[in-house]
Design a protein around this motif. Sequence first.
Motif, PDB file in Angstrom:
ATOM      1  N   VAL A 109       0.770  -1.107  -0.048  1.00  0.00           N
ATOM      2  CA  VAL A 109      -0.013   0.191  -0.034  1.00  0.00           C
ATOM      3  C   VAL A 109       0.692   1.146  -0.035  1.00  0.00           C
ATOM      4  CG1 VAL A 109      -2.032  -0.978   1.274  1.00  0.00           C
ATOM      5  CG2 VAL A 109      -0.106  -0.068   2.410  1.00  0.00           C
ATOM      6  N   ARG A 110       2.150   1.121   0.259  1.00  0.00           N
ATOM      7  CA  ARG A 110       3.128   2.363   0.440  1.00  0.00           C
ATOM      8  C   ARG A 110       3.215   2.828  -1.121  1.00  0.00           C
ATOM      9  NH1 ARG A 110       8.629   1.297   2.533  1.00  0.00           N
ATOM     10  NH2 ARG A 110       7.478   0.495   4.297  1.00  0.00           N
ATOM     11  N   HIS A 111       2.994   4.044  -1.291  1.00  0.00           N
ATOM     12  CA  HIS A 111       2.804   4.455  -2.855  1.00  0.00           C
ATOM     13  C   HIS A 111       4.190   5.310  -2.980  1.00  0.00           C
ATOM     14  CE1 HIS A 111       0.226   4.541  -6.132  1.00  0.00           C
ATOM     15  NE2 HIS A 111       0.436   5.923  -6.466  1.00  0.00           N
ATOM     16  N   GLY A 112       4.969   5.094  -4.162  1.00  0.00           N
ATOM     17  CA  GLY A 112       5.839   6.036  -4.506  1.00  0.00           C
ATOM     18  C   GLY A 112       5.837   7.543  -4.911  1.00  0.00           C
ATOM     19  N   ARG A 113       6.708   8.154  -5.213  1.00  0.00           N
ATOM     20  CA  ARG A 113       6.512   9.564  -5.224  1.00  0.00           C
ATOM     21  C   ARG A 113       6.633   9.783  -6.868  1.00  0.00           C
ATOM     22  NH1 ARG A 113      11.114  12.607  -1.908  1.00  0.00           N
ATOM     23  NH2 ARG A 113      12.125  10.360  -2.761  1.00  0.00           N
ATOM     24  N   ASN A 114       5.698  10.789  -7.403  1.00  0.00           N
ATOM     25  CA  ASN A 114       5.651  11.007  -8.675  1.00  0.00           C
ATOM     26  C   ASN A 114       7.222  12.106  -8.805  1.00  0.00           C
ATOM     27  OD1 ASN A 114       3.878   9.806 -10.617  1.00  0.00           O
ATOM     28  ND2 ASN A 114       2.632  10.541  -8.959  1.00  0.00           N
ATOM     29  N   VAL A 115       7.428  12.572 -10.005  1.00  0.00           N
ATOM     30  CA  VAL A 115       8.429  13.308 -10.436  1.00  0.00           C
ATOM     31  C   VAL A 115       7.723  14.661 -11.032  1.00  0.00           C
ATOM     32  CG1 VAL A 115       9.205  12.162 -12.467  1.00  0.00           C
ATOM     33  CG2 VAL A 115      10.783  13.782 -11.087  1.00  0.00           C
ATOM     34  N   VAL A 116       8.147  15.754 -10.699  1.00  0.00           N
ATOM     35  CA  VAL A 116       7.641  16.965 -11.399  1.00  0.00           C
ATOM     36  C   VAL A 116       8.775  17.743 -12.130  1.00  0.00           C
ATOM     37  CG1 VAL A 116       6.308  18.959 -11.232  1.00  0.00           C
ATOM     38  CG2 VAL A 116       5.524  16.863 -10.001  1.00  0.00           C
ATOM     39  N   VAL A 117       8.994  18.362 -13.210  1.00  0.00           N
ATOM     40  CA  VAL A 117      10.070  19.104 -13.726  1.00  0.00           C
ATOM     41  C   VAL A 117       9.411  20.172 -14.262  1.00  0.00           C
ATOM     42  CG1 VAL A 117      11.649  17.050 -14.075  1.00  0.00           C
ATOM     43  CG2 VAL A 117       9.919  17.728 -15.944  1.00  0.00           C
ATOM     44  N   GLY A 118      10.057  21.331 -14.340  1.00  0.00           N
ATOM     45  CA  GLY A 118       9.244  22.426 -14.731  1.00  0.00           C
ATOM     46  C   GLY A 118      10.326  23.732 -14.829  1.00  0.00           C
ATOM     47  N   PRO A 119       9.871  24.980 -14.817  1.00  0.00           N
ATOM     48  CA  PRO A 119      10.677  26.190 -14.822  1.00  0.00           C
ATOM     49  C   PRO A 119      11.651  25.920 -13.570  1.00  0.00           C
ATOM     50  CG  PRO A 119       8.494  26.741 -14.871  1.00  0.00           C
ATOM     51  CD  PRO A 119       8.297  25.114 -14.844  1.00  0.00           C
TER      52      PRO A 119
END
Length: 142
Positions: A109-119
Amino acid sequence: MVDKIDSATAYPGMPFRFKITITARIDDVLVPENTIGYGVVREVTASGSHNRNGSIVLEMRELVLGKRLLQVMADPRDTSIWAPAATITEAASGYLPVPGIVRTAVDDVRHGRNVVVGPGLVFHIVGLPDPRNLAPCHKVGQ
């Protein structure tokens, strides 16, 4: 980077914009600072259960200078994949000292993290010369 890309919502082929931060000469053309370029998301994986983190692979394609398109690619010395990195503390605290079924249930049930790239994301590009003006490659030696 000009646009924000989140591994939770991105998809392969999704276009994004970037801009160059210095004036550069590409294929004998002087390209001014802040020229806009375009690329596509080549591969993306959203985070998932079992503590799987998301990842994004970006492919830079071209700069737009007036009506002219200048082909570019990511510098091969840089990485093309971005994924969340765990600190030593996060990695150490991710393990439970409870063996067997309890640990498996927690990991499911432990969920990983998404990655966000941007400015603010900085990467390097390499200009590609016009292939019509290049000589064919020949093996040298032997």
